[in-house]
Design a protein around this motif. Structure first.
Motif, mmCIF file in Angstrom:
data_model
loop_
_atom_site.group_PDB
_atom_site.id
_atom_site.type_symbol
_atom_site.label_atom_id
_atom_site.label_comp_id
_atom_site.label_asym_id
_atom_site.label_seq_id
_atom_site.Cartn_x
_atom_site.Cartn_y
_atom_site.Cartn_z
ATOM 1 N N ILE A 127 23.186 -14.694 7.079
ATOM 2 C CA ILE A 127 23.244 -14.965 8.527
ATOM 3 C C ILE A 127 23.933 -13.789 9.205
ATOM 4 C CG2 ILE A 127 23.896 -16.626 10.302
ATOM 5 C CD1 ILE A 127 24.023 -18.760 8.081
ATOM 6 N N ASN A 128 23.160 -13.030 9.953
ATOM 7 C CA ASN A 128 23.650 -11.772 10.543
ATOM 8 C C ASN A 128 24.018 -11.954 12.022
ATOM 9 O OD1 ASN A 128 24.224 -8.986 10.587
ATOM 10 N ND2 ASN A 128 22.156 -8.484 11.305
ATOM 11 N N LYS A 129 24.644 -10.942 12.565
ATOM 12 C CA LYS A 129 25.051 -10.889 13.987
ATOM 13 C C LYS A 129 26.071 -11.957 14.334
ATOM 14 C CE LYS A 129 20.599 -8.917 15.380
ATOM 15 N NZ LYS A 129 19.715 -8.547 16.487
ATOM 16 N N ILE A 130 26.976 -12.265 13.406
ATOM 17 C CA ILE A 130 27.975 -13.287 13.711
ATOM 18 C C ILE A 130 28.978 -12.774 14.743
ATOM 19 C CG2 ILE A 130 27.760 -14.541 11.516
ATOM 20 C CD1 ILE A 130 30.301 -13.108 10.605
ATOM 21 N N ASP A 131 28.970 -11.464 15.000
ATOM 22 C CA ASP A 131 29.841 -10.938 16.060
ATOM 23 C C ASP A 131 29.447 -11.450 17.440
ATOM 24 O OD1 ASP A 131 28.037 -8.386 17.280
ATOM 25 O OD2 ASP A 131 27.618 -8.904 15.204
ATOM 26 N N LEU A 132 28.223 -11.946 17.560
ATOM 27 C CA LEU A 132 27.737 -12.386 18.873
ATOM 28 C C LEU A 132 28.062 -13.850 19.181
ATOM 29 C CD1 LEU A 132 24.141 -10.798 18.907
ATOM 30 C CD2 LEU A 132 26.222 -9.915 19.970
ATOM 31 N N SER A 158 28.073 -9.300 9.817
ATOM 32 C CA SER A 158 27.827 -8.580 11.061
ATOM 33 C C SER A 158 27.588 -7.130 10.689
ATOM 34 C CB SER A 158 29.010 -8.675 12.017
ATOM 35 O OG SER A 158 28.839 -7.713 13.036
ATOM 36 N N ALA A 159 26.356 -6.693 10.840
ATOM 37 C CA ALA A 159 26.053 -5.289 10.535
ATOM 38 C C ALA A 159 26.714 -4.395 11.568
ATOM 39 C CB ALA A 159 24.539 -5.066 10.519
ATOM 40 N N LYS A 160 27.147 -4.995 12.685
ATOM 41 C CA LYS A 160 27.791 -4.206 13.726
ATOM 42 C C LYS A 160 29.249 -3.917 13.368
ATOM 43 C CE LYS A 160 28.269 -3.892 18.692
ATOM 44 N NZ LYS A 160 28.196 -4.595 19.972
ATOM 45 N N THR A 161 29.988 -4.950 12.961
ATOM 46 C CA THR A 161 31.406 -4.752 12.635
ATOM 47 C C THR A 161 31.627 -4.436 11.162
ATOM 48 O OG1 THR A 161 31.823 -7.062 12.052
ATOM 49 C CG2 THR A 161 32.006 -6.469 14.390
ATOM 50 N N SER A 183 11.400 -10.140 12.777
ATOM 51 C CA SER A 183 11.691 -8.823 13.322
ATOM 52 C C SER A 183 12.899 -8.923 14.265
ATOM 53 C CB SER A 183 10.452 -8.354 14.085
ATOM 54 O OG SER A 183 10.689 -7.090 14.597
ATOM 55 N N GLY A 184 13.802 -7.968 14.143
ATOM 56 C CA GLY A 184 14.935 -7.913 15.058
ATOM 57 C C GLY A 184 16.199 -8.609 14.578
ATOM 58 N N VAL A 185 16.151 -9.250 13.409
ATOM 59 C CA VAL A 185 17.350 -9.949 12.926
ATOM 60 C C VAL A 185 18.372 -8.983 12.309
ATOM 61 C CG1 VAL A 185 16.246 -12.199 12.579
ATOM 62 C CG2 VAL A 185 16.260 -10.529 10.716
ATOM 63 N N GLY A 186 17.943 -7.751 12.047
ATOM 64 C CA GLY A 186 18.895 -6.749 11.559
ATOM 65 C C GLY A 186 18.745 -6.368 10.101
ATOM 66 N N LYS A 187 17.561 -6.537 9.539
ATOM 67 C CA LYS A 187 17.355 -6.219 8.120
ATOM 68 C C LYS A 187 17.658 -4.746 7.838
ATOM 69 C CE LYS A 187 13.060 -7.684 8.278
ATOM 70 N NZ LYS A 187 13.056 -8.219 9.645
ATOM 71 N N SER A 188 17.066 -3.867 8.630
ATOM 72 C CA SER A 188 17.267 -2.434 8.384
ATOM 73 C C SER A 188 18.712 -2.026 8.659
ATOM 74 C CB SER A 188 16.324 -1.615 9.269
ATOM 75 O OG SER A 188 14.989 -2.008 9.048
ATOM 76 N N THR A 189 19.295 -2.595 9.695
ATOM 77 C CA THR A 189 20.679 -2.251 10.037
ATOM 78 C C THR A 189 21.634 -2.635 8.911
ATOM 79 O OG1 THR A 189 20.066 -2.754 12.327
ATOM 80 C CG2 THR A 189 22.388 -2.382 11.880
ATOM 81 N N VAL A 190 21.416 -3.791 8.308
ATOM 82 C CA VAL A 190 22.263 -4.227 7.197
ATOM 83 C C VAL A 190 22.177 -3.222 6.041
ATOM 84 C CG1 VAL A 190 22.497 -5.959 5.368
ATOM 85 C CG2 VAL A 190 22.275 -6.690 7.748
ATOM 86 N N GLU A 202 16.132 1.585 12.845
ATOM 87 C CA GLU A 202 16.585 0.346 13.467
ATOM 88 C C GLU A 202 16.040 0.374 14.871
ATOM 89 O OE1 GLU A 202 20.829 0.663 13.520
ATOM 90 O OE2 GLU A 202 20.936 1.164 11.408
ATOM 91 N N GLY A 203 15.619 -0.752 15.339
ATOM 92 C CA GLY A 203 15.124 -0.612 16.692
ATOM 93 C C GLY A 203 14.725 -1.882 17.357
ATOM 94 N N GLU A 204 14.503 -1.738 18.628
ATOM 95 C CA GLU A 204 14.073 -2.876 19.412
ATOM 96 C C GLU A 204 12.637 -3.201 19.018
ATOM 97 O OE1 GLU A 204 14.633 0.245 22.001
ATOM 98 O OE2 GLU A 204 15.937 0.161 20.239
HETATM 99 N N1 GDP Z 1 25.366 -7.320 17.787
HETATM 100 C C1 GDP Z 1 24.718 -7.032 16.651
HETATM 101 N N2 GDP Z 1 23.550 -6.365 16.687
HETATM 102 C C2 GDP Z 1 22.923 -6.083 15.520
HETATM 103 C C3 GDP Z 1 23.468 -6.476 14.274
HETATM 104 N N3 GDP Z 1 22.622 -6.088 13.295
HETATM 105 C C4 GDP Z 1 21.593 -5.469 13.901
HETATM 106 N N4 GDP Z 1 21.764 -5.456 15.255
HETATM 107 C C5 GDP Z 1 20.821 -4.893 16.249
HETATM 108 O O1 GDP Z 1 19.618 -5.651 16.227
HETATM 109 C C6 GDP Z 1 18.492 -4.814 16.489
HETATM 110 C C7 GDP Z 1 17.419 -4.989 15.430
HETATM 111 O O2 GDP Z 1 17.884 -4.508 14.181
HETATM 112 P P1 GDP Z 1 16.909 -4.043 13.009
HETATM 113 O O3 GDP Z 1 17.758 -3.649 11.863
HETATM 114 O O4 GDP Z 1 15.929 -3.051 13.504
HETATM 115 O O5 GDP Z 1 16.144 -5.421 12.698
HETATM 116 P P2 GDP Z 1 14.927 -5.652 11.664
HETATM 117 O O6 GDP Z 1 13.703 -5.729 12.507
HETATM 118 O O7 GDP Z 1 15.216 -6.968 11.040
HETATM 119 O O8 GDP Z 1 14.921 -4.541 10.683
HETATM 120 C C8 GDP Z 1 19.038 -3.378 16.564
HETATM 121 O O9 GDP Z 1 19.132 -3.018 17.917
HETATM 122 C C9 GDP Z 1 20.395 -3.478 15.909
HETATM 123 O O10 GDP Z 1 21.315 -2.533 16.440
HETATM 124 C C10 GDP Z 1 24.727 -7.190 14.273
HETATM 125 O O11 GDP Z 1 25.277 -7.583 13.238
HETATM 126 N N5 GDP Z 1 25.288 -7.433 15.488
#
Ligand code: GDP
Ligand code: MG
Ligand code: ZN
Length: 319
Positions: A127-132, A158-161, A183-190, A202-204
């Protein structure tokens, strides 16, 4: 030339990249003619026997990590095969989800878990983005964690923190994993947080849909954590359950299986039968109402699908 064992980590333009099991060195391999003649194609995750030539001059470096060449001699039988992405011998799936940005529905999560159960795959729910999350949604988060961790490994991230990232790395260590999730849940960012040198995009979401933009149209197993390999997939959009008979869906809910042995009817579908232990546990708060509702929805969808196809025959599961 001695034969060594490796794993197919990439297959692109007819060149197979094999990573040596012992040394983790990468070899660009050609296929033997007999594979082509028999129409056998390796897929990512295949365990193979290969002969390698330590020829550092070999300059076909489409894959920047591989400079050595070799030849695949033998492909071992696959332990399992995933369809989308097409990967063999998966140890586990990391299902990435979020409660906010985007708010992933429990139906999507549960449907994926059903597929994983059906295929006998280990799942780690990430479960990602728990910072939000504010206090209210944190409560929801913790009830979700309590419930799902009875049957699955759950990691809060939280891939952010950077919170939870080390735990994810230890889950990936030494295993073949694939990421899944909208898409957008943060797979690549993690993954980038674990190892920035991966440099994944990583991207929108809008950008990923742009025509002509380079996105992962083919899969690759990336080296991650300690001897782990992971596929960063484009996500799943239409995971269909149409190959699972409606009356077998209940077996893909571990908590229903546990409760189900106390139902009055041995073949109870947990729908309208009397003396159903699953019903009782939903009423008692033991089974999460959303799990049960999602089950009913999947059941109805599949039953409708079957009614519309009176001659439908299910293929026997290849396990
Ligand atoms: N606030 C917040 N944003 C995140 C987090 N992880 C990813 N993001 C943002 O979510 C967006 C999508 O991330 P991405 O890794 O491309 O998602 P993917 O499509 O699952 O690979 C990007 O703008 C990231 O910066 C997180 O833990 N917290
Ligand atoms: Mg991505
Ligand atoms: Zn029942």
């Amino acid at each position: 030339m001695d034969r060594r064992q490796g794993i197919v980590v990439r297959f692109h333009s007819n060149i197979v990249t094999v990573e040596d099991t012992l040394t983790q060195k990468r070899f660009l391999c050609a296929l033997r003619g007999r594979f082509k003649a028999q129409n056998i194609r390796p897929i990512i995750g295949d365990i193979v026997e290969y002969t390698g030539f330590d020829d550092a001059d070999f300059e076909r470096t489409d894959d920047r990590n591989a400079r050595l060449k070799g030849r695949i001699e033998n492909i071992f039988p696959r332990r399992n095969v995933l369809d989308r992405p097409n990967i063999a011998n998966i140890d586990q799936v990391l299902l990435v989800t979020t409660l906010k940005c985007p708010e992933v529905s429990s139906f999507i999560v549960d449907r994926f878990l059903v597929l994983a159960e059906r295929n006998g795959l280990e799942v780690c729910l990430l479960i990602n983005k728990i910072d939000l999350l504010d206090d209210e949604s944190r409560e929801l988060l913790h009830s979700m964690v309590d419930y799902y961790s009875k049957d699955y490994t759950v990691v809060l991230v939280s891939a952010k923190t950077g919170e939870g990232i080390r735990e994810v790395a230890s889950v990936l260590s030494g295993k073949i994993s694939t990421l899944a999730g909208m898409s957008g849940v943060g797979k690549s960012t993690v993954l980038n947080q674990i190892d920035p040198s991966l440099g994944l995009k990583e991207g929108e979401i809008s950008k990923q849909l742009e025509v002509g933009r380079h996105t992962t149209s083919y899969s690759e197993l990336l080296p991650v954590a300690n001897k782990g390999l992971v596929a960063d997939t484009p996500g799943f959009s239409n995971l269909s359950l149409t190959h699972i008979p409606s009356d077998e869906l209940r077996f893909c809910f571990p908590e229903f299986v546990r409760a189900g042995c106390h139902c009055y009817y041995e073949d109870c579908l947990h729908i309208e039968e009397p003396d159903c232990r699953v019903h009782e546990q939903v009423a008692e708060g033991e089974i999460l109402p959303s799990r049960y509702e999602n089950y009913l929805q999947m059941y109805r969808e599949q039953a409708d699908y079957e009614r519309a196809r009176p001659n439908l025959k299910y293929q026997k599961e290849k396990r």
